[in-house]
Motif scaffolding. Structure first.
Motif, PDB file in Angstrom:
ATOM      1  N   UNK A 163       0.881  -1.176  -0.058  1.00 12.31           N
ATOM      2  CA  UNK A 163      -0.040  -0.094   0.088  1.00 12.31           C
ATOM      3  C   UNK A 163       0.926   1.414   0.139  1.00 12.31           C
ATOM      4  N   UNK A 164       0.700   2.080  -0.790  1.00  9.35           N
ATOM      5  CA  UNK A 164       1.271   3.458  -0.689  1.00  9.35           C
ATOM      6  C   UNK A 164       0.410   4.508  -0.297  1.00  9.35           C
ATOM      7  N   UNK A 165       0.844   5.674   0.194  1.00  9.96           N
ATOM      8  CA  UNK A 165       0.034   6.662   0.689  1.00  9.96           C
ATOM      9  C   UNK A 165      -0.514   7.624  -0.408  1.00  9.96           C
ATOM     10  N   UNK A 166      -1.861   7.703  -0.390  1.00 15.56           N
ATOM     11  CA  UNK A 166      -2.527   8.551  -1.258  1.00 15.56           C
ATOM     12  C   UNK A 166      -3.908   9.032  -0.780  1.00 15.56           C
ATOM     13  N   UNK A 167      -4.129  10.306  -0.637  1.00 18.93           N
ATOM     14  CA  UNK A 167      -5.459  11.148  -0.513  1.00 18.93           C
ATOM     15  C   UNK A 167      -5.823  11.480  -1.883  1.00 18.93           C
ATOM     16  N   UNK A 168      -7.055  11.071  -2.346  1.00 17.95           N
ATOM     17  CA  UNK A 168      -7.817  11.562  -3.487  1.00 17.95           C
ATOM     18  C   UNK A 168      -8.003  13.108  -3.612  1.00 17.95           C
ATOM     19  N   UNK A 169      -8.215  13.549  -2.437  1.00 23.04           N
ATOM     20  CA  UNK A 169      -8.268  14.877  -2.267  1.00 23.04           C
ATOM     21  C   UNK A 169      -7.172  15.788  -2.360  1.00 23.04           C
ATOM     22  N   UNK A 170      -6.054  15.398  -2.364  1.00 22.80           N
ATOM     23  CA  UNK A 170      -5.000  15.956  -2.139  1.00 22.80           C
ATOM     24  C   UNK A 170      -3.845  15.842  -3.585  1.00 22.80           C
ATOM     25  N   UNK A 171      -3.723  16.733  -4.428  1.00 27.00           N
ATOM     26  CA  UNK A 171      -3.325  16.624  -5.678  1.00 27.00           C
ATOM     27  C   UNK A 171      -1.613  16.159  -5.700  1.00 27.00           C
ATOM     28  N   UNK A 172      -1.114  16.683  -4.564  1.00 33.53           N
ATOM     29  CA  UNK A 172       0.439  16.514  -4.310  1.00 33.53           C
ATOM     30  C   UNK A 172       0.664  15.029  -3.859  1.00 33.53           C
ATOM     31  N   UNK A 173      -0.257  14.585  -2.892  1.00 31.09           N
ATOM     32  CA  UNK A 173      -0.477  13.125  -2.556  1.00 31.09           C
ATOM     33  C   UNK A 173      -0.551  12.193  -3.709  1.00 31.09           C
ATOM     34  N   UNK A 174      -1.493  12.568  -4.653  1.00 38.03           N
ATOM     35  CA  UNK A 174      -1.772  11.861  -5.809  1.00 38.03           C
ATOM     36  C   UNK A 174      -0.621  11.672  -6.660  1.00 38.03           C
ATOM     37  N   UNK A 175       0.328  12.744  -7.081  1.00 33.84           N
ATOM     38  CA  UNK A 175       1.323  12.515  -7.941  1.00 33.84           C
ATOM     39  C   UNK A 175       2.439  12.053  -7.176  1.00 33.84           C
ATOM     40  N   UNK A 176       2.526  12.067  -5.931  1.00 30.84           N
ATOM     41  CA  UNK A 176       3.684  11.658  -5.160  1.00 30.84           C
ATOM     42  C   UNK A 176       3.694   9.869  -5.328  1.00 30.84           C
ATOM     43  N   UNK A 177       2.422   9.343  -4.959  1.00 31.87           N
ATOM     44  CA  UNK A 177       2.039   8.087  -4.931  1.00 31.87           C
ATOM     45  C   UNK A 177       2.297   7.460  -6.567  1.00 31.87           C
ATOM     46  N   UNK A 178       1.787   8.194  -7.477  1.00 33.82           N
ATOM     47  CA  UNK A 178       1.901   7.686  -8.866  1.00 33.82           C
ATOM     48  C   UNK A 178       3.432   7.619  -9.217  1.00 33.82           C
ATOM     49  N   UNK A 179       4.387   8.646  -8.666  1.00 34.60           N
ATOM     50  CA  UNK A 179       5.627   8.695  -9.098  1.00 34.60           C
ATOM     51  C   UNK A 179       6.329   7.702  -8.115  1.00 34.60           C
ATOM     52  N   UNK A 180       6.044   7.247  -7.148  1.00 34.99           N
ATOM     53  CA  UNK A 180       6.443   6.067  -6.169  1.00 34.99           C
ATOM     54  C   UNK A 180       6.188   4.777  -7.073  1.00 34.99           C
ATOM     55  N   UNK A 181       5.266   4.561  -7.525  1.00 30.45           N
ATOM     56  CA  UNK A 181       4.975   3.219  -8.335  1.00 30.45           C
ATOM     57  C   UNK A 181       5.630   3.185  -9.529  1.00 30.45           C
ATOM     58  N   UNK A 182       5.824   4.357 -10.351  1.00 37.40           N
ATOM     59  CA  UNK A 182       6.847   4.217 -11.535  1.00 37.40           C
ATOM     60  C   UNK A 182       8.185   4.185 -11.238  1.00 37.40           C
ATOM     61  N   UNK A 183       8.572   4.567 -10.295  1.00 39.05           N
ATOM     62  CA  UNK A 183      10.002   4.501  -9.554  1.00 39.05           C
ATOM     63  C   UNK A 183      10.256   3.093  -9.167  1.00 39.05           C
ATOM     64  N   UNK A 184       9.116   2.291  -8.646  1.00 37.11           N
ATOM     65  CA  UNK A 184       9.521   1.107  -8.389  1.00 37.11           C
ATOM     66  C   UNK A 184       9.351  -0.013  -9.263  1.00 37.11           C
ATOM     67  N   UNK A 185       8.468   0.141 -10.278  1.00 38.96           N
ATOM     68  CA  UNK A 185       8.123  -0.732 -11.075  1.00 38.96           C
ATOM     69  C   UNK A 185       8.277  -0.138 -12.714  1.00 38.96           C
ATOM     70  N   UNK A 186       8.699   0.928 -12.974  1.00 39.53           N
ATOM     71  CA  UNK A 186       9.066   1.555 -14.090  1.00 39.53           C
ATOM     72  C   UNK A 186       7.946   1.730 -15.089  1.00 39.53           C
ATOM     73  N   UNK A 187       6.655   1.261 -14.993  1.00 36.71           N
ATOM     74  CA  UNK A 187       5.603   1.703 -15.701  1.00 36.71           C
ATOM     75  C   UNK A 187       4.241   1.729 -14.716  1.00 36.71           C
ATOM     76  N   UNK A 188       3.073   1.842 -15.239  1.00 30.90           N
ATOM     77  CA  UNK A 188       1.832   1.789 -14.785  1.00 30.90           C
ATOM     78  C   UNK A 188       1.247   1.236 -16.051  1.00 30.90           C
ATOM     79  N   UNK A 189       0.444  -0.057 -15.929  1.00 28.47           N
ATOM     80  CA  UNK A 189      -0.362  -0.544 -16.897  1.00 28.47           C
ATOM     81  C   UNK A 189      -1.857  -0.522 -16.710  1.00 28.47           C
ATOM     82  N   UNK A 190      -2.233  -0.368 -15.513  1.00 27.41           N
ATOM     83  CA  UNK A 190      -3.715  -0.466 -15.301  1.00 27.41           C
ATOM     84  C   UNK A 190      -3.982   0.444 -13.932  1.00 27.41           C
ATOM     85  N   UNK A 191      -4.868   1.398 -13.874  1.00 24.09           N
ATOM     86  CA  UNK A 191      -5.433   2.114 -12.982  1.00 24.09           C
ATOM     87  C   UNK A 191      -6.664   1.911 -12.619  1.00 24.09           C
TER      88      UNK A 191
END
Length: 267
Positions: A46-74
């Motif tokens: 689980x990664x930290x994300x609050x959908x009411x906070x844009x900065x939180x969203x961008x940080x979570x997405x960047x974390x997933x990309x950094x760990x796995x190199x891509x995002x296939x499905x959201x």
């Protein structure tokens, strides 16, 4: 083929069931929670994300990309319920519901689209609701927020299709989850003009959730969509009568359909 999947609201309910099922199928799943450190029994990270906070969203997405190199499905699954007579629901609660159910998913999509565009592939699944197809008494705000997400999806599909990105809606009916405990209930006010009908409707809604379908049905449906090369615009998952109610709305005169709903809710 194993995919990198991000699920908002993956710590409980439908999101948790989807995450566990997709993990069993060999996919790499990241769920989200506002407070992931409090969740000790998750079968996927689980990664930290609050959908009411844009900065939180961008940080979570960047974390997933950094760990796995891509995002296939959201899977835009995070959402909250809200009930009450529209006249008695505080405007602040109406805005909070739209921040979570509508603007949140929009910001998640904005955050992942550049990555998907660079990959020339991607799938976004927005979890809406059968309630989003009709205005339901004492669920006006919930119906509106989910209905708005349905229409945003219809439009965005056409805007991103040339980039190899697919977007679809999945509208569940009533499932046995903890959504009733997490939704905002406008309080029953003694002496209110709505006290009796709202009270009766609230009790009926809670009973529907308690006797709802197994969330694994949603997980199975989502897995099938992920395997589909060209997903449809809309999917509905639930018992026959809930799905059939959408068909009836299309074919019945408005006032006949309204009367049918009022009879159902004993109004």
């Amino acid at each position: 083929m194993s995919k990198i999947i991000l699920i908002t609201g993956g710590s409980s309910g439908i999101g948790k069931s989807i995450g566990e099922f997709l993990t069993q199928k060999g996919h790499t799943v990241y769920g989200t929670s506002r407070n992931p450190e409090r969740i000790t029994n998750s079968k996927f990270p689980l990664v930290a994300l609050d959908v009411r906070n844009v900065e939180s969203i961008e940080k979570a997405v960047a974390e997933v990309i950094a760990k796995s190199g891509r995002i296939d499905v959201v899977i835009n699954n995070a959402g909250v319920g809200i009930t009450g007579p529209l006249e008695e629901i505080p405007t602040s609660e109406i805005k909070n519901n739209f921040e979570t159910n509508f603007f949140g998913p929009i910001e998640v999509m904005k955050a992942v689209l550049p990555q998907m565009r660079s990959q020339k592939s991607g799938l976004i699944i927005n979890i809406t609701s059968i309630a989003g197809y009709m205005g339901l008494p004492y669920r006006s705000v919930y119906s509106a927020s989910k209905g708005a997400l349905e229409l945003i999806t219809e439009a965005l599909r056409m805007e991103v299709k040339e980039f190899g990105i697919h977007i679809t809606n999945v509208a569940p009916g009533d499932f046995a989850t903890n959504i009733a405990s997490g939704r905002f209930h406008a309080p029953l006010i003694n002496g209110s003009a709505y006290e009796k009908p709202y009270g009766n409707t609230l009790k009926m809604m809670d009973e529907h959730v308690d006797s709802g379908s197994n969330p694994n049905e949603m997980a199975i449906a989502i897995h099938k969509i992920i395997q589909t090369p060209n997903p449809k615009v809309h999917y509905k998952v639930g018992v026959f009568m809930q799905k059939f109610s959408i068909v009836l709305k299309r074919i019945l005169p408005d006032k006949v359909y309204e009367k049918m709903l009022m009879n159902h809710y004993k109004l």
